[in-house]
Design a protein around this motif. Structure first.
Motif, PDB file in Angstrom:
ATOM      1  N   PHE A  52       0.855  -1.143  -0.167  1.00 31.35           N
ATOM      2  CA  PHE A  52       0.020  -0.021   0.095  1.00 31.35           C
ATOM      3  C   PHE A  52       0.899   1.153  -0.079  1.00 31.35           C
ATOM      4  O   PHE A  52       0.807   2.172  -0.729  1.00 31.35           O
ATOM      5  CB  PHE A  52      -1.044  -0.029   1.197  1.00 31.35           C
ATOM      6  CG  PHE A  52      -1.682   1.439   1.279  1.00 31.35           C
ATOM      7  CD1 PHE A  52      -3.053   1.261   0.736  1.00 31.35           C
ATOM      8  CD2 PHE A  52      -1.454   2.413   1.846  1.00 31.35           C
ATOM      9  CE1 PHE A  52      -3.767   2.456   0.364  1.00 31.35           C
ATOM     10  CE2 PHE A  52      -2.398   3.569   2.021  1.00 31.35           C
ATOM     11  CZ  PHE A  52      -3.538   3.346   1.272  1.00 31.35           C
ATOM     12  N   GLN A  53       1.922   1.434   0.684  1.00 34.50           N
ATOM     13  CA  GLN A  53       2.771   2.532   0.991  1.00 34.50           C
ATOM     14  C   GLN A  53       3.447   2.806  -0.279  1.00 34.50           C
ATOM     15  O   GLN A  53       3.650   4.074  -0.965  1.00 34.50           O
ATOM     16  CB  GLN A  53       3.753   2.340   1.899  1.00 34.50           C
ATOM     17  CG  GLN A  53       3.458   2.086   3.127  1.00 34.50           C
ATOM     18  CD  GLN A  53       3.248   3.553   3.879  1.00 34.50           C
ATOM     19  OE1 GLN A  53       1.897   3.916   3.926  1.00 34.50           O
ATOM     20  NE2 GLN A  53       3.955   4.198   4.383  1.00 34.50           N
ATOM     21  N   ALA A 105       2.096   1.988  -3.429  1.00 32.16           N
ATOM     22  CA  ALA A 105       1.101   2.342  -4.369  1.00 32.16           C
ATOM     23  C   ALA A 105       0.462   3.529  -4.041  1.00 32.16           C
ATOM     24  O   ALA A 105      -0.040   4.070  -5.035  1.00 32.16           O
ATOM     25  CB  ALA A 105       0.430   1.211  -4.598  1.00 32.16           C
ATOM     26  N   ASN A 106       0.530   4.037  -3.085  1.00 28.01           N
ATOM     27  CA  ASN A 106      -0.269   5.272  -2.542  1.00 28.01           C
ATOM     28  C   ASN A 106       0.480   6.333  -1.872  1.00 28.01           C
ATOM     29  O   ASN A 106       0.291   6.376  -0.596  1.00 28.01           O
ATOM     30  CB  ASN A 106      -1.414   4.618  -1.530  1.00 28.01           C
ATOM     31  CG  ASN A 106      -2.474   3.647  -2.417  1.00 28.01           C
ATOM     32  OD1 ASN A 106      -3.324   4.289  -2.879  1.00 28.01           O
ATOM     33  ND2 ASN A 106      -2.297   2.621  -2.264  1.00 28.01           N
ATOM     34  N   TYR A 160      -1.326  11.823   0.272  1.00 33.79           N
ATOM     35  CA  TYR A 160      -2.018  12.811  -0.272  1.00 33.79           C
ATOM     36  C   TYR A 160      -2.272  12.707  -1.856  1.00 33.79           C
ATOM     37  O   TYR A 160      -2.892  13.849  -2.295  1.00 33.79           O
ATOM     38  CB  TYR A 160      -1.413  14.149  -0.027  1.00 33.79           C
ATOM     39  CG  TYR A 160      -0.889  14.144   1.698  1.00 33.79           C
ATOM     40  CD1 TYR A 160      -1.579  13.552   2.588  1.00 33.79           C
ATOM     41  CD2 TYR A 160       0.325  15.068   1.971  1.00 33.79           C
ATOM     42  CE1 TYR A 160      -1.186  13.700   3.815  1.00 33.79           C
ATOM     43  CE2 TYR A 160       0.776  14.847   3.310  1.00 33.79           C
ATOM     44  CZ  TYR A 160      -0.182  14.392   4.231  1.00 33.79           C
ATOM     45  OH  TYR A 160       0.231  14.298   5.410  1.00 33.79           O
ATOM     46  N   GLY A 191      -4.118  10.525  -4.929  1.00 33.16           N
ATOM     47  CA  GLY A 191      -4.870   9.564  -5.539  1.00 33.16           C
ATOM     48  C   GLY A 191      -6.074   9.328  -4.471  1.00 33.16           C
ATOM     49  O   GLY A 191      -6.046   9.902  -3.377  1.00 33.16           O
ATOM     50  N   GLU A 192      -6.964   8.398  -4.888  1.00 37.56           N
ATOM     51  CA  GLU A 192      -8.376   8.454  -4.352  1.00 37.56           C
ATOM     52  C   GLU A 192      -8.398   7.911  -2.836  1.00 37.56           C
ATOM     53  O   GLU A 192      -9.131   8.044  -2.161  1.00 37.56           O
ATOM     54  CB  GLU A 192      -9.145   7.360  -5.126  1.00 37.56           C
ATOM     55  CG  GLU A 192      -8.597   5.968  -4.958  1.00 37.56           C
ATOM     56  CD  GLU A 192      -9.431   4.963  -6.012  1.00 37.56           C
ATOM     57  OE1 GLU A 192      -9.272   3.811  -5.946  1.00 37.56           O
ATOM     58  OE2 GLU A 192     -10.583   5.804  -6.954  1.00 37.56           O
ATOM     59  N   ASN A 193      -7.336   7.197  -2.493  1.00 36.87           N
ATOM     60  CA  ASN A 193      -7.200   6.679  -1.127  1.00 36.87           C
ATOM     61  C   ASN A 193      -6.882   7.683   0.043  1.00 36.87           C
ATOM     62  O   ASN A 193      -6.686   7.276   1.236  1.00 36.87           O
ATOM     63  CB  ASN A 193      -6.157   5.552  -0.859  1.00 36.87           C
ATOM     64  CG  ASN A 193      -6.737   4.085  -1.605  1.00 36.87           C
ATOM     65  OD1 ASN A 193      -7.999   3.808  -1.324  1.00 36.87           O
ATOM     66  ND2 ASN A 193      -6.212   3.720  -2.566  1.00 36.87           N
ATOM     67  N   TRP A 194      -6.783   8.898  -0.470  1.00 38.19           N
ATOM     68  CA  TRP A 194      -6.048  10.016   0.440  1.00 38.19           C
ATOM     69  C   TRP A 194      -7.327  11.190   0.276  1.00 38.19           C
ATOM     70  O   TRP A 194      -6.895  12.196   1.044  1.00 38.19           O
ATOM     71  CB  TRP A 194      -4.846  10.552   0.124  1.00 38.19           C
ATOM     72  CG  TRP A 194      -3.560   9.553   0.454  1.00 38.19           C
ATOM     73  CD1 TRP A 194      -2.955   8.711  -0.334  1.00 38.19           C
ATOM     74  CD2 TRP A 194      -3.157   9.554   1.735  1.00 38.19           C
ATOM     75  NE1 TRP A 194      -2.179   8.057   0.266  1.00 38.19           N
ATOM     76  CE2 TRP A 194      -2.155   8.442   1.828  1.00 38.19           C
ATOM     77  CE3 TRP A 194      -3.302  10.032   3.093  1.00 38.19           C
ATOM     78  CZ2 TRP A 194      -1.427   8.134   2.887  1.00 38.19           C
ATOM     79  CZ3 TRP A 194      -2.623   9.580   4.186  1.00 38.19           C
ATOM     80  CH2 TRP A 194      -1.742   8.528   4.167  1.00 38.19           C
ATOM     81  N   ARG A 201      -8.209   4.075   8.734  1.00 33.22           N
ATOM     82  CA  ARG A 201      -6.733   3.334   8.253  1.00 33.22           C
ATOM     83  C   ARG A 201      -5.698   3.555   9.309  1.00 33.22           C
ATOM     84  O   ARG A 201      -5.078   2.796   9.820  1.00 33.22           O
ATOM     85  CB  ARG A 201      -6.173   3.786   6.981  1.00 33.22           C
ATOM     86  CG  ARG A 201      -5.137   3.034   6.243  1.00 33.22           C
ATOM     87  CD  ARG A 201      -5.267   2.950   4.822  1.00 33.22           C
ATOM     88  NE  ARG A 201      -4.772   4.508   4.562  1.00 33.22           N
ATOM     89  CZ  ARG A 201      -5.451   5.142   3.603  1.00 33.22           C
ATOM     90  NH1 ARG A 201      -6.557   4.866   3.108  1.00 33.22           N
ATOM     91  NH2 ARG A 201      -5.129   6.397   3.274  1.00 33.22           N
ATOM     92  N   SER A 241       4.319   6.541   8.950  1.00 32.69           N
ATOM     93  CA  SER A 241       3.048   6.440   8.011  1.00 32.69           C
ATOM     94  C   SER A 241       1.957   6.858   9.059  1.00 32.69           C
ATOM     95  O   SER A 241       1.029   7.913   8.587  1.00 32.69           O
ATOM     96  CB  SER A 241       2.774   4.994   7.592  1.00 32.69           C
ATOM     97  OG  SER A 241       1.521   4.819   6.797  1.00 32.69           O
ATOM     98  N   HIS A 264      -0.695  10.167   8.199  1.00 36.31           N
ATOM     99  CA  HIS A 264      -2.229   9.777   8.179  1.00 36.31           C
ATOM    100  C   HIS A 264      -2.720  10.933   9.220  1.00 36.31           C
ATOM    101  O   HIS A 264      -3.714  11.707   8.711  1.00 36.31           O
ATOM    102  CB  HIS A 264      -2.470   8.598   8.651  1.00 36.31           C
ATOM    103  CG  HIS A 264      -2.564   7.503   7.485  1.00 36.31           C
ATOM    104  ND1 HIS A 264      -1.157   7.014   7.114  1.00 36.31           N
ATOM    105  CD2 HIS A 264      -3.624   6.843   6.690  1.00 36.31           C
ATOM    106  CE1 HIS A 264      -1.561   6.031   6.189  1.00 36.31           C
ATOM    107  NE2 HIS A 264      -2.865   5.907   6.053  1.00 36.31           N
TER     108      HIS A 264
END
Length: 239
Positions: A15-16, A18-19, A22, A24-27, A36, A64, A68
């Protein structure tokens, strides 16, 4: 079993990579970042003694969690304007980050902000009958799970207790859930919005079974729960 720790770290690092923070959609959503964050803190505790949990991985996890937590204040005003579970869970996440990273320069600010809005939510988002502001059985359950998490981590650090009005409202909220519960199946009326939200699913029982949360909330906020059964596991996880 080390395979579970290995799986957590593998998925965390995937995950780290790929994302990036701040992007993309996961942020995009402050609540998603907050949920999370709380799960990362939980996993960090559960797998703390595992061989897979190396110092470099712990450092990466702490970094991380910090990233977050920093995501949440920027849109907390939006969460406040909604006056629903977004504000509650984002406040819980900030409070969690403050306890997880007590040496962080922002820890004091995160803790004060989180505690302020947690108290406000527990005092103002539950009415005199114990019903949650969203008029939804499922979101009522989500609120109780957030309260259980906050109560659990607060006890670990001997934190200040919730205000008497907040404690009284959570007791009412636990009774409200119990009043709708079918003790034989664990089901409850599908009242209001239900998008499948179910945070901290610390139970082998299915999504539609409300007994794990009802039992844990009754133990935490009323001093007694249901009879012993397979719904006990969540209460054990929350201490």
């Amino acid at each position: 079993d080390e395979k579970y720790a290995a799986a957590f770290w593998r998925y965390f690092e995937t995950f780290q990579a790929a994302n990036p923070p701040y992007f993309g959609e996961n942020w995009m959503n402050g609540q998603e970042a907050g949920l999370r964050l709380m799960v990362l803190v939980w996993a960090g505790q559960v797998f703390r003694q595992a061989e897979q949990t190396t110092p470099s991985r712990v450092a990466g996890l702490a970094a991380s969690i910090s990233v977050h937590a920093a995501r949440i204040p920027a849109t907390l005003l939006y969460a406040r304007s909604q006056n629903n579970n977004h504000l509650l869970t984002e406040a819980a996440a900030l409070y969690t980050a403050a306890l997880a990273l007590p040496e962080h320069p922002q820890a004091t600010k995160w803790g004060k902000t989180g505690q302020k809005w947690l108290q406000w939510c527990f005092e103002n988002q539950i009415d005199e009958t114990g019903e949650y502001v969203q008029h939804s059985t499922n979101y009522h359950r989500l609120m109780l799970q957030t309260a259980l998490w906050v109560s659990g981590i607060r006890r670990q650090v001997s934190g200040a207790p919730l205000t008497p009005p907040a404690q009284e409202n959570l007791a009412r909220a636990a009774r409200w859930m119990l009043s709708l519960l079918d003790p034989a199946s664990g089901g409850a009326p599908n009242l209001g919005a239900n998008d499948g939200a179910y945070i901290f699913p610390f139970s082998s029982l299915p999504f539609h079974d409300f007994r794990p949360v009802a039992h844990a909330a009754a133990q935490a906020f009323l001093g007694g729960g249901l009879q012993p059964g397979p719904w006990d596991e969540m209460a054990l996880w929350f201490g």
